[in-house]
Design a protein around this motif. Structure first.
Motif, PDB file in Angstrom:
ATOM      1  N   ALA A  43      -4.100  -1.106  -1.631  1.00 36.02           N
ATOM      2  CA  ALA A  43      -2.720  -0.631  -1.447  1.00 36.02           C
ATOM      3  C   ALA A  43      -1.835  -1.060  -2.613  1.00 36.02           C
ATOM      4  O   ALA A  43      -0.939  -0.325  -3.039  1.00 36.02           O
ATOM      5  N   THR A  44      -2.102  -2.252  -3.142  1.00 41.03           N
ATOM      6  CA  THR A  44      -1.300  -2.747  -4.263  1.00 41.03           C
ATOM      7  C   THR A  44      -1.601  -1.954  -5.529  1.00 41.03           C
ATOM      8  O   THR A  44      -0.699  -1.627  -6.313  1.00 41.03           O
ATOM      9  N   ALA A  45      -2.879  -1.632  -5.748  1.00 47.01           N
ATOM     10  CA  ALA A  45      -3.247  -0.803  -6.902  1.00 47.01           C
ATOM     11  C   ALA A  45      -2.582   0.564  -6.805  1.00 47.01           C
ATOM     12  O   ALA A  45      -2.059   1.089  -7.801  1.00 47.01           O
ATOM     13  N   SER A  46      -2.574   1.143  -5.620  1.00 50.26           N
ATOM     14  CA  SER A  46      -1.917   2.438  -5.424  1.00 50.26           C
ATOM     15  C   SER A  46      -0.417   2.330  -5.669  1.00 50.26           C
ATOM     16  O   SER A  46       0.207   3.230  -6.241  1.00 50.26           O
ATOM     17  N   ARG A  47       0.141   1.201  -5.251  1.00 45.65           N
ATOM     18  CA  ARG A  47       1.573   0.981  -5.470  1.00 45.65           C
ATOM     19  C   ARG A  47       1.883   0.897  -6.965  1.00 45.65           C
ATOM     20  O   ARG A  47       2.905   1.413  -7.429  1.00 45.65           O
ATOM     21  N   ALA A  48       1.012   0.258  -7.742  1.00 42.71           N
ATOM     22  CA  ALA A  48       1.222   0.142  -9.190  1.00 42.71           C
ATOM     23  C   ALA A  48       1.239   1.526  -9.836  1.00 42.71           C
ATOM     24  O   ALA A  48       2.104   1.834 -10.667  1.00 42.71           O
ATOM     25  N   TYR A  49       0.287   2.376  -9.464  1.00 39.84           N
ATOM     26  CA  TYR A  49       0.256   3.726 -10.019  1.00 39.84           C
ATOM     27  C   TYR A  49       1.468   4.537  -9.564  1.00 39.84           C
ATOM     28  O   TYR A  49       2.009   5.354 -10.327  1.00 39.84           O
ATOM     29  N   ALA A  50       1.899   4.319  -8.319  1.00 42.12           N
ATOM     30  CA  ALA A  50       3.081   5.034  -7.826  1.00 42.12           C
ATOM     31  C   ALA A  50       4.312   4.638  -8.641  1.00 42.12           C
ATOM     32  O   ALA A  50       5.168   5.472  -8.954  1.00 42.12           O
ATOM     33  N   GLU A  51       4.398   3.357  -9.005  1.00 45.39           N
ATOM     34  CA  GLU A  51       5.521   2.888  -9.816  1.00 45.39           C
ATOM     35  C   GLU A  51       5.498   3.544 -11.201  1.00 45.39           C
ATOM     36  O   GLU A  51       6.519   4.010 -11.709  1.00 45.39           O
ATOM     37  N   LEU A  52       4.329   3.594 -11.814  1.00 41.68           N
ATOM     38  CA  LEU A  52       4.194   4.224 -13.138  1.00 41.68           C
ATOM     39  C   LEU A  52       4.504   5.716 -13.075  1.00 41.68           C
ATOM     40  O   LEU A  52       5.109   6.275 -13.998  1.00 41.68           O
ATOM     41  N   GLU A  53       4.109   6.355 -11.975  1.00 40.43           N
ATOM     42  CA  GLU A  53       4.391   7.780 -11.827  1.00 40.43           C
ATOM     43  C   GLU A  53       5.889   8.018 -11.659  1.00 40.43           C
ATOM     44  O   GLU A  53       6.446   8.969 -12.210  1.00 40.43           O
TER      45      GLU A  53
END
Length: 445
Positions: A43-53
């Motif tokens: 979930a944290t990895a997905s959150r990191a990509y969501a932030e970059l997006e």
């Protein structure tokens, strides 16, 4: 995962994308690969990509993966500055102008057309400028606390050209120049073009950390210090006399060149003496009329020790040959008839009014500025990404800059720089209210 570690992962990707290490179209690791590589929860990895997006740096495509995007934010400042579209409120770049300036130019051109020496403007001018015009500018600098022999003053095509010819003539590829960790972006562009290394010096509330600068000079072979002691861009500080004297002592102790950049110095009429007045034997003073009169008036000036003048003059010859006679004649005419002094006084009043609007609209926020400057610095809370704020503001038709164009350290702070001088006051007030709304949403929403 602690917030600091999450931010580190995001910051690493931001740096790699903005530096060009990761290029548009590059495929990034899958969410599971990222989680495994950095020992993150999925979930944290997905959150990191969501932030970059959300920052506009990557895009996720269902069934294909996550890819680096073509960066769509306009570049910061300096030679990379892009003109804002007509429907964009430009709070990124300052071009302060007063209503009467167009008529002043019209009158000056009429007067110039009837001058007795009009043919002279069709010929090459002396590389350093005509002596009587150098004398006029030298007299003008007395009001800035700087007494200089006109023979030690050269006319250039704006302050940026003055910096260019100074660096070209006095430094060589690979030389180390100490500068503030946040500094004028044009210096960064210039250093990169000339192959110079900028060494970041941490900043304090009202100037550079001179103890850190001393340690840098002991550790590295520094050749020069680039400083903006009066109305610093972007932080607005005015170094006091004790700080200036301490900086001069340090430069003498380590035998360093001091490069004093003063385009906004006119905004602070009660400043301590310029660095060039305190250490004339090792200081190059650079300024011009772009900010105080008009950005299109590309007339600047450089003062330097006599032994350096031939080298800088040769650099002027190599780059532009001379400053156009028509432009210098207009600028010097306005100096002589008091127009420059009147415009500077009017712009100090205008800038102070804009600061009042800004501080009223952003009341309660952590604003860093000078009370009569055309810009302000807005640090953001630790969890707020400047890239994301800037992108959302652009969606609202407002253009501001992140800290990245100003930062000489490896990791720019999360902050935005707002230029106040390019739009009407009512538009400025509305735009600042939108900035406040979006920053607070990201901080507390």
């Amino acid at each position: 995962m602690p917030r600091a570690r999450y931010r580190q992962v995001v910051d690493t990707f931001v740096t790699r994308i903005r530096s060009g290490e990761l290029r548009p179209g590059d495929r990034l690791p899958t969410h599971r690969q990222l989680a495994s590589e950095h020992r993150l929860a999925l979930a944290t990895a997905s959150r990191a990509y969501a932030e970059l997006e959300a920052m506009g740096l990557v895009s996720g495509e269902t069934g294909r993966g996550t890819f680096v995007r073509e960066i769509s934010l306009p570049p910061g400042l300096g030679v990379d500055q892009q003109a804002a579209a007509n429907d964009i409120v430009d709070l990124n770049f300052n071009y302060p102008s007063l209503p009467e300036q167009a008529e002043l130019l019209r009158t000056a051109l009429r007067q110039l057309s009837t001058s007795g020496d009009l043919d002279a403007f069709l010929r090459y001018q002396p590389h350093a400028g005509r002596m009587h015009e150098r004398e006029i500018v030298a007299a003008h600098l007395i009001d800035r606390g700087l007494h200089v022999d006109p023979c030690n003053l050269l006319l250039v095509d704006g302050a940026q050209h003055g910096l260019t010819t100074t660096m070209m003539s006095l430094l060589k590829t690979g030389d180390v120049v100490a500068t503030d960790a946040l500094t004028y972006p044009g210096m960064k562009v210039l250093a990169d073009s000339l192959g110079l290394e900028l060494a970041a010096v941490p900043t304090l509330g009202s100037g550079p950390d001179l103890e850190a600068l001393e340690r840098l000079c002991q550790r590295r072979r520094v050749q020069a210090i680039y400083t903006q002691p009066t109305v610093h861009n972007p932080l607005g500080w005015v170094m006091d006399i004790e700080q200036r004297n301490a900086l001069v002592e340090l430069a003498r102790r380590h035998n360093l060149i001091l490069i004093e950049d003063a385009p906004y110095a006119f905004l602070e009429p009660h400043s301590p003496p310029p660095i060039a007045a305190l250490a004339p034997e090792r200081t190059v003073y650079v300024s011009g009329f772009s900010k105080s009169v008009a950005t299109g008036l590309r007339v600047g000036f450089v003062t330097a020790p006599g032994e350096w003048i031939p080298r800088i003059e040769r650099a002027i010859r190599a780059t532009t040959w001379n400053t156009p006679g028509v432009m210098t004649a207009i600028a010097c005419g306005w100096v002589e008839d008091g127009t420059v002094n009147r415009l500077e006084a009017a712009k100090r009043k205008d800038a102070a009014a804009r600061q009042v609007v800004a501080l009223e609209t952003l009341q309660g926020m952590d604003v860093i500025s000078h009370p009569a400057s055309y810009f302000l610095w807005l640090p953001l809370l630790e969890e707020v990404r400047a890239d994301r704020v800037v992108r959302e503001l652009l969606d609202h038709g407002i253009l501001v800059s992140t800290a990245a164009p100003f930062a000489t350290s490896a990791q720019p702070p999360q902050a935005i720089r707002i230029a106040l001088g390019s739009v009407e006051l009512n538009i400025l007030r509305r735009s600042l209210a939108t900035i406040r709304q979006i920053v607070e949403y990201h901080a507390f929403g």
